[in-house]
Design an enzyme around this catalytic site. Structure first.
Site, short mmCIF file in Angstrom:
data_model
loop_
_atom_site.label_atom_id
_atom_site.label_comp_id
_atom_site.label_asym_id
_atom_site.label_seq_id
_atom_site.Cartn_x
_atom_site.Cartn_y
_atom_site.Cartn_z
N LEU A 105 -25.76 10.28 -12.23
CA LEU A 105 -24.80 10.16 -11.10
C LEU A 105 -23.48 9.25 -11.04
CD1 LEU A 105 -27.36 9.86 -8.21
CD2 LEU A 105 -26.32 11.97 -8.85
N ASP A 106 -22.44 9.70 -10.60
CA ASP A 106 -21.24 8.86 -10.84
C ASP A 106 -21.35 7.63 -10.16
OD1 ASP A 106 -20.14 11.20 -11.93
OD2 ASP A 106 -19.31 11.80 -9.97
N LEU A 107 -20.53 6.68 -10.35
CA LEU A 107 -20.43 5.50 -9.73
C LEU A 107 -20.72 5.15 -8.20
CD1 LEU A 107 -20.11 2.08 -10.37
CD2 LEU A 107 -17.99 2.55 -9.93
N THR A 109 -21.54 7.73 -6.15
CA THR A 109 -22.53 8.64 -5.80
C THR A 109 -23.90 8.08 -5.56
OG1 THR A 109 -21.62 10.54 -6.65
CG2 THR A 109 -23.83 11.06 -6.09
N HIS A 188 -17.85 15.70 -12.48
CA HIS A 188 -17.36 15.39 -11.26
C HIS A 188 -17.34 16.92 -10.35
CE1 HIS A 188 -16.69 11.31 -11.23
NE2 HIS A 188 -15.66 11.41 -12.27
#
Length: 251
Positions: A105-107, A109, A188
């Site tokens: 997961l993104d930073l 998220t 993303h």
């Protein structure tokens, strides 16, 4: 580097730094056990979780680990990072060895992250063509309209990668809230899809992988082992990407 899979004699020769002739003598003397049984065959196939002992000394005694984590915003999906706390930093040090992240997961998220030391299990979910669905709750800056639903089902062309995204399901939950189900994970992707409508994502949270939902009892940063049923649930729900059964309106 010693391969996690292969022949017993190769493993023993490399681990003990002895020639194959010496390995043969150890087996002949019945000094080696694999998974509780005396090993006699040089060519016996072993795996990463085979329990291998020389007498009372464990040469390989790792066990598979499967963990669910509620990733907070601001924690990076990596095993090490110089600037941010990582998901591994949230796991006790005694359990970290060999763990890898299953679906990053993104930073910024939050939500469901899986960790394991079983590469075959994780690869079965992440390999191309698996189409394991993942569900996200999204909060947006601007109001949603019904036009979003059809656009997500059609897919979006991403010029950088030269691909069109697979069909995705979108359910409008509120004026600025939606639930999105994807069966892939481009860079993303959700933010870029909503970006086509000039509608920035304010918050993004992964709630489900396959049929496995994030345990509501886990606060951000908390984790727990998966049950046997949950390990299988991660793989359930995989379907052809053009299967457009509606998703429920409420989480």
């Amino acid at each position: 580097m010693i391969s996690p899979r292969g022949r017993l004699d190769s493993f023993l020769a490399k681990t003990l730094n002895i020639p194959k002739k010496a390995v043969r003598e150890l087996l002949k003397a019945e000094r080696v056990t694999v998974d509780g049984k005396v090993a006699l065959e040089m060519a016996l196939q072993i795996g990463p979780f085979s329990q291998i002992y020389l007498g009372d000394t464990a040469l390989r005694a790792d066990t598979p680990r499967y963990l669910m984590l509620n990733k907070p915003v601001g924690v990076v999906s990596a095993t090490k990072d110089k600037e941010h706390k990582t998901v591994l930093d949230l796991i006790p040090e005694a359990l970290r060895a060999g763990l890898h992240i299953v679906g990053r997961l993104d930073l910024n998220t939050s939500g469901l992250v899986l960790l394991s030391n079983d590469s075959r299990w994780s690869e079965s979910m992440m390999q191309p063509g698996a189409h394991v669905p993942k569900e996200y709750w999204v909060t947006l800056e601007h109001p949603l309209t019904e036009d979003y639903i059809a656009a997500f089902e059609r897919g979006f062309y991403f010029e950088t990668e030269g691909i069109t995204t697979l069909p995705a399901r979108l359910a409008i939950l509120g004026e600025r809230e939606a639930r999105v189900e994807l069966c892939e994970g481009k860079y993303h992707q959700i933010k870029r899809m909503f970006g086509r409508f000039q509608n920035p994502v304010v918050a993004l949270h992964r709630h489900r992988i396959g049929a496995l939902m994030l345990d509501p009892g886990l606060a951000p940063g908390q984790w727990r082992p998966l049950t046997d049923d949950e390990k299988l649930a991660c793989l359930k729900g995989a379907k052809p990407p053009n299967d457009f059964r509606p998703i429920a309106e409420n989480p």
